[in-house]
Design an enzyme around this catalytic site. Structure first.
Site, PDB file in Angstrom:
ATOM      1  N   HIS A 112       0.837  -1.202   0.000  1.00 12.11           N
ATOM      2  CA  HIS A 112       0.000   0.000   0.000  1.00 12.11           C
ATOM      3  C   HIS A 112       0.882   1.266   0.000  1.00 12.11           C
ATOM      4  CE1 HIS A 112      -3.724   2.248   1.244  1.00 12.11           C
ATOM      5  NE2 HIS A 112      -2.810   3.094   1.678  1.00 12.11           N
ATOM      6  N   GLU A 113       1.775   1.343   0.954  1.00  7.48           N
ATOM      7  CA  GLU A 113       2.628   2.538   1.059  1.00  7.48           C
ATOM      8  C   GLU A 113       3.556   2.645  -0.143  1.00  7.48           C
ATOM      9  OE1 GLU A 113       1.697   4.702   3.015  1.00  7.48           O
ATOM     10  OE2 GLU A 113       0.418   3.413   4.233  1.00  7.48           O
ATOM     11  N   HIS A 149       1.662   4.360  -2.858  1.00 10.69           N
ATOM     12  CA  HIS A 149       1.728   5.820  -2.703  1.00 10.69           C
ATOM     13  C   HIS A 149       3.110   6.298  -3.149  1.00 10.69           C
ATOM     14  CE1 HIS A 149      -2.044   6.603  -0.715  1.00 10.69           C
ATOM     15  NE2 HIS A 149      -1.771   5.871   0.350  1.00 10.69           N
ATOM     16  N   HIS A 160       3.432   6.641  -6.839  1.00  9.38           N
ATOM     17  CA  HIS A 160       2.704   7.837  -7.266  1.00  9.38           C
ATOM     18  C   HIS A 160       3.616   9.066  -7.157  1.00  9.38           C
ATOM     19  CE1 HIS A 160      -1.593   9.834  -7.035  1.00  9.38           C
ATOM     20  NE2 HIS A 160      -1.027  10.003  -8.196  1.00  9.38           N
TER      21      HIS A 160
HETATM   22 ZN   LIG Z   1      -3.086   5.155   1.887  1.00  9.25          ZN
END
Ligand SMILES: [Zn+2]
Length: 677
Positions: free
Chosen positions: A467-468, A471, A474
């Site tokens: 998940h991290e 990010h 991104h």
């Molecule tokens: Zn998040």
């Protein structure tokens, strides 16, 4: 002058952590604020006619030193803090908010921005520039810059009252949480709890000079008790206490605060020309309007409700069978769910952990990013670290061009706050023709290695890492001109797409084979375990979806319509919950009076975004699955239209370019197992 106010003479201009002294921060902030102020003055005092370049772009690139300093300082305050840093944070926070208020209330500056905004047709702007102009203009207009003086005063008055009401709301809940304790003196009352939970309860009692065990409304105490304690009466006592927080008609009651907050928000929105608070908030979200949000929630509700009802009936039958429970109550939910889950899956963390050695999982994430987005991760030890645990990487593309610097800080220690997050030390931007590559960081709190064992992650930690890292991608892959539109600077209900979509690879055989190998034997995780992980991940998904929808609808009921006629918080809430209720109503409990997310935190008119983001990530991943989870073409589209674009365009435009169509909830419903039943 300290190094913090100078150009960083370091590899890749990375933060010179080893040379920064804590004592230098405050003076550095004062200097950086002065410089930023001078840069704003240059814009407002300019004799030139306002243009996009001399006003909007100059404003965008002003205060760079202050931004760089703030990033370093506040990142460290989260990941490696100490008393000095905390004290400085207290001292400089008012200076920073004063500076940002001075900008928002700067009439001369707004006048120039407005002039550019009103003549934007004359400037031949590209779409990123148009987005930037719009964003800058709204950051003023949404704070009342267009209002006449008397209404400006009124707005400021409302803001002041709102901030003190929100503070009071939070303080009341905290006081309620702290005031309650359940003192148990017989060990049999703790039957069902793990040894660890019992020990924690005992230590808590000891710390308050009491014999026996203490259970409180703090999550680490409350959740295990509600999930595992066999004693139904005690679960009831605890659940009723939790549900009655700030709803007892005493000094800590929040009913009046709820009504006042909702009313003031409505008034504020009206003052600024919006129909409701939700209209005001959603203008800057992908969803755009309250109608879209309400329709979205009701559409999901329709699909999830039959599944939720079935799950509930099965759970009730299970409880009746096991313990002769006739009517399943709120305080039975977590307990019997856990029992049923154990019976169905018998899956525990200890079984899975040997397959998830941290180093393997990191390499797995890197390999997946390499196969999808042509990235190479190379560990380097030539740049400064703020702690020896931090790993540093140079990220390049296939041609060897620098894409990003990546910091990874995985283990807990005192000085690091809980949780996991992605953050930025330096944003990506293009200035004077130079593409400045970003410095991105992931910070987590994973299981540490011991003398005899390496760091072995729980499955939850594995998905957190992905998940991290999503990010992080991104941020790393950003290709925009303006830093405030770069990377994760996107609308709130869009920001979780890159992170959540990455989690999907953790459930796929083809991906797990790359990294889920036993740390001792090297064996790949058995397919049977993967199937169990998948099945347990969607366990009670119907009921959980219904619960999320109910909170989203409650949020919209407070903020999507005129609240001035509401007199009873409880009656209003009961009506909002009418279509989503599974458990019998509890008259002495209320959700709104303790719903901090929407009445204290920043989630007002935003609770739907949890589910919204899930719809996006499921729909996006469905596209990958159709073509193959390592399909280059789909990955390239995701990179070109989503990951690299930040907030330069409306997210629906970006998403549709990637996907070829707007997102639909079907993929989520399918993944959650809600379509097939
Ligand atoms: Zn998040």
């Amino acid at each position: 002058m300290s190094i913090l106010n100078a150009t960083f003479d370091t590899p890749y201009h990375t933060a010179p952590f080893s040379k920064i002294k804590d004592a230098d921060y405050k003076a550095a902030f004062i200097i950086a604020i002065e410089k930023a102020r001078a840069e704003i003055d240059t814009i407002t005092k300019s004799k030139e006619v306002p243009t996009f370049k001399n006003t909007i772009e100059s404003l965008e690139f002003s205060g760079e030193e202050l931004d760089r300093l703030s990033s370093i300082f506040f990142n460290l305050n989260s990941a490696e803090t100490n008393d000095t840093i905390q004290k400085i944070a207290q001292e400089i926070s008012p200076l920073l908010s004063e500076f940002s208020n001075d900008i928002t209330l700067n009439d001369a500056l707004f006048k120039r921005i407005k002039q550019v905004y009103e003549q934007k047709a004359n400037f031949d702007l590209n779409s990123e520039q148009e987005t930037l102009l719009d964003k800058k203009y709204k950051s003023f207009s949404r704070n009342g810059a267009n209002l006449p003086e008397d209404k400006k005063g009124k707005l400021r008055d409302i803001d002041k009252r709102l901030s003190s009401l929100k503070l009071k709301f939070g303080e009341n809940i905290l006081a309620e949480t702290n005031a309650f304790e359940m003192h148990l003196t017989s060990e049999s009352d703790l039957a069902g709890l793990s040894e660890g939970a019992k020990e924690a309860a005992q230590q808590l009692a000891e710390s308050k000079d009491k014999k026996g065990w203490l259970i409180t409304l703090d999550y680490p105490s409350y959740i295990p008790f509600m999930t595992y304690a066999d004693n139904r009466e005690l679960r009831k006592t605890l659940a009723l206490a939790a549900g009655a927080k700030s709803f007892k008609g005493d000094a800590l009651d929040n009913q009046d605060n709820v009504l006042q907050i909702a009313t003031l928000r409505h008034e504020r929105a009206n003052l600024l020309g919006y129909k409701t608070h939700a209209h005001f908030v959603l203008e800057e979200r992908m969803a755009k309007t309250p109608e879209t949000v309400t329709h979205f929630l009701n559409e999901l509700l329709e699909k999830a409700k039959p599944a939720a009802q079935q799950e509930f009936e099965k759970l009730e039958a299970f409880a009746k069978n096991l313990d002769g429970i006739d009517r399943l109550e709120k305080w039975d939910g977590a307990y019997y769910s856990e029992k049923l889950k154990q019976k169905l899956f018998s899956l525990d963390d200890e079984q899975l952990k040997p397959y998830f050695k941290l180093e393997h999982v990191i390499n797995g994430a890197f390999t997946i990013a390499e196969r999808l987005f042509d990235l190479k991760f190379e560990e380097i030890n030539t740049i400064d670290k703020y702690h020896e645990d931090v790993l540093t990487y140079k990220v390049t593309d296939l041609k060897g061009n620098l894409v990003s610097i990546f910091y990874a800080d995985f283990f807990p220690r005192s000085g690091k706050r809980n949780g996991a997050w992605m953050t930025v030390y330096k944003p990506q931007s293009i200035k004077n023709g130079i593409n400045n590559r970003p410095h991105i960081s992931n910070v987590c709190n994973f299981t540490k290695p011991t003398k005899s064992k390496p760091s072995l992650l729980t499955f939850n930690e594995v998905t957190t890492l992905f998940h991290e890292f999503g990010h992080g991608l991104h941020g790393m892959l950003a290709q925009t001109t303006y830093p405030s539109l770069s990377g994760t600077n996107v609308f709130w209900d869009f920001v979780e797409l890159p992170s959540q979509v990455m989690e999907n690879w953790c459930y796929e055989k083809e991906a797990l084979e790359l990294f889920a190998t036993h740390y001792e034997t090297g064996a790949v995780i058995p397919m049977e375990l993967i199937d169990k992980i998948k099945a347990s991940a969607t366990f009670h998904e119907g009921m959980q979806t219904l619960r999320q929808i109910s909170f989203g609808l409650l949020d919209m009921s407070w903020h999507g319509q005129d609240p001035t006629a509401i007199t009873s918080v409880k009656t209003h809430e009961s009506e909002a919950f009418a279509n989503t209720r599974l458990y019998p109503e509890v008259s002495q409990n209320c959700m709104s009076t303790a719903f901090s997310h929407i009445f204290q935190g920043g989630y007002s008119s935003g609770y739907y975004s949890y589910k919204w983001a899930e719809v996006l990530d499921a729909d996006a991943f469905e596209y990958f699955k159709e073509a193959g989870i390592f399909n280059k073409e789909v990955a390239q589209k995701f990179k070109d239209h989503v990951l690299s674009q930040g907030g330069t365009q409306d997210p629906m435009v970006l998403y549709t370019r990637f996907r070829g169509k707007e997102p639909k909830p079907e993929a989520l419903l399918k993944r959650a197992g809600l379509l097939t039943r």
